[in-house]
Design a protein around this motif. Structure first.
Motif, short mmCIF file in Angstrom:
data_model
loop_
_atom_site.label_atom_id
_atom_site.label_comp_id
_atom_site.label_asym_id
_atom_site.label_seq_id
_atom_site.Cartn_x
_atom_site.Cartn_y
_atom_site.Cartn_z
N UNK A 419 -6.39 -7.75 10.65
CA UNK A 419 -6.42 -6.84 9.50
C UNK A 419 -5.06 -6.84 8.82
N UNK A 420 -5.06 -7.05 7.53
CA UNK A 420 -3.83 -7.03 6.73
C UNK A 420 -3.90 -5.90 5.72
N UNK A 421 -2.91 -5.03 5.74
CA UNK A 421 -2.87 -3.88 4.84
C UNK A 421 -1.60 -3.95 4.01
N UNK A 422 -1.78 -4.23 2.72
CA UNK A 422 -0.65 -4.28 1.78
C UNK A 422 -0.42 -2.86 1.26
N UNK A 423 0.58 -2.18 1.83
CA UNK A 423 0.84 -0.78 1.46
C UNK A 423 1.39 -0.65 0.05
N UNK A 424 2.03 -1.66 -0.46
CA UNK A 424 2.58 -1.59 -1.82
C UNK A 424 1.48 -1.77 -2.86
N UNK A 425 0.63 -2.75 -2.67
CA UNK A 425 -0.43 -3.03 -3.64
C UNK A 425 -1.69 -2.20 -3.38
#
Length: 442
Positions: A419-425
């Motif tokens: 799982x990859x979570x891009x907190x900025x985008x």
């Protein structure tokens, strides 16, 4: 049609000294008029030489003192090629690499080998001069050998040489090729020279029997003497520490569940500088701190399960002294837990109508890996304002299993979820991977 000729030699007059030399010549023999197999060396011709390579090395490892190990080496690699656009002219391009190194190892407790304990140690009186010397020797025995090394390397590239450089140039003794240079034919090609040096020093000690501490210092620099913009880079790593604590399974509570365990941790700080040659001014400065690992606990449980719990962290700050003169800060963190277990069934299986068991060398290996990673990149302006360039969080779980039916048949499966979570985008991405495999040998 091409011809390649080689010649090599080597000698070792005694065990601690050895040297070698290798020569390779490539020649173009497509033109018959350039081939003349004459007994007269002045008339002998075997086509036109297209490249010439020489490699030489010397190693010296004296053993004069038992408590001191030494090794000195030098290596020269030279290669020249002819310019195909100047066929018929004795013009060539030469590239060379020269490196020398020296390494020393000092076994400190070896300096006190002259101190011998008495035959009856019980009769030795505490506080006596001999007793004090023996205690001093025992203290130094907990310190690892002190090791240090130095290396220097130089790379040269020269264009338009009107002849073969001197032997001293080809082996790095001088930087003057000793032949003429045709500057007009070099075109856009430019000569170059790079020189690098590195030093390192390290040792270790055991303050307590199960604890081991290692410490080292490293330093290096590289100079690129480009005619238009010479530059230099320098790096220094200090301190670089690692700590390992073995036999942790003896601790209360843990000794009830684990058969073996060890704990380790590490810390290092590195500074990189770059700028014009001499570093009177700076282009950039990069400071990085690494905890690799921040902690690492390896356990073998009494039920046969092996596990590892590990965490790492690295922080780097790169400051630019030109342009906007901002600072880029990167923070990476990683945590991982691993479990593995092996099962074996060597007893065999009894089938109907058969008196004896059929033995299968079967084994089952299972493993589970859980990983969590975070990454954060920031741009810090001169006024202290922070701008987040990237911020993400990842986790993954992977399982692997392999089964050996016999010596001829093995198989396995793999399940991996990430799982990859891009907190900025504000975006997320998930992936699931499932795989099976089998191998049969005949």
């Amino acid at each position: 049609r091409n011809f390649t000729g080689t010649a090599s030699t080597g000698f070792s007059p005694f065990q601690s000294l050895s040297a070698s030399y290798l020569l390779t010549s490539n020649r173009d023999i497509r033109r018959d008029e350039e081939i003349n197999l004459s007994y007269n060396p002045k008339r002998f011709s075997l086509g036109r030489e297209t490249s010439w390579t020489e490699n030489g090395s010397v190693t010296f490892s004296p053993t004069f003192l038992k408590f001191l190990t030494q090794r000195y080496s030098y290596q020269a690699n030279y290669r020249e090629s002819f310019n195909p656009q100047s066929y018929g002219k004795d013009e060539r391009t030469a590239s060379s690499n020269f490196s020398g190194s020296a390494s020393l190892g000092l076994r400190i407790n070896g300096l006190f080998n002259f101190i011998k304990p008495p035959e009856n140690i019980k009769r030795l009186r505490k506080g006596s001069p001999r007793w004090i010397l023996l205690q001093f020797k025992e203290l130094w025995s907990s310190i690892d050998p002190l090791s240090g090394s130095y290396r220097r390397e130089r790379n040269l590239l020269r264009h338009g040489l009107l002849g073969r450089p001197s032997l001293a140039y080809r082996f790095g003794i001088t930087q003057d090729p000793g032949v003429g240079i045709n500057r007009a034919s070099t075109g856009f090609s430019r000569d170059s020279e790079t020189e690098s040096q590195s030093w390192d020093l390290g040792s270790g000690f055991s303050p307590l029997k199960p604890i081991k501490v290692n410490i080292s210092y490293k330093r290096g620099n590289q100079i690129n003497r480009d005619p238009s913009s010479p530059s230099e880079s320098r790096s220094e790593t200090f301190p670089s520490l690692t700590l390992r604590w073995s036999s942790v399974e003896k601790f209360p509570i843990l000794n009830q569940f684990a058969s073996s365990a060890d704990l380790s941790s590490g810390y290092s700080r590195k500074v990189d500088l770059s700028g014009p040659e001499g570093l009177d001014t700076l282009y950039s400065k990069n400071t990085s701190i690494s905890h690799s690992p921040l902690f690492s606990l390896r356990l073998t449980w009494k039920n046969g399960v092996s596990s590892t719990f590990e965490g790492t962290r690295s922080i780097s700050e790169k400051r630019a002294y030109q342009g906007a003169a901002n600072t880029t800060r990167t923070d990476d963190r990683s945590y991982k837990a691993s479990f593995s277990k092996s099962f074996r069934a060597p007893h065999g299986v009894k089938l109907p109508l058969l008196k004896k068991k059929i033995r299968f060398e079967s084994s089952l290996n299972l493993s589970v890996d859980i990983t969590i990673k975070t990454n954060k990149n920031e741009n810090i302006a001169q006024d202290g304002k922070r701008n987040i360039m990237g911020h993400s969080k990842d986790w993954s779980v992977g399982t692997n299993g392999s089964y050996t039916f016999s010596r001829q048949i093995t198989g396995g499966m793999k399940i991996f979820v990430s799982n990859h979570n891009d907190l900025k985008m504000g975006t997320k991405r998930k992936a699931v991977e499932v795989g099976f495999w089998m191998e049969m040998k005949f």
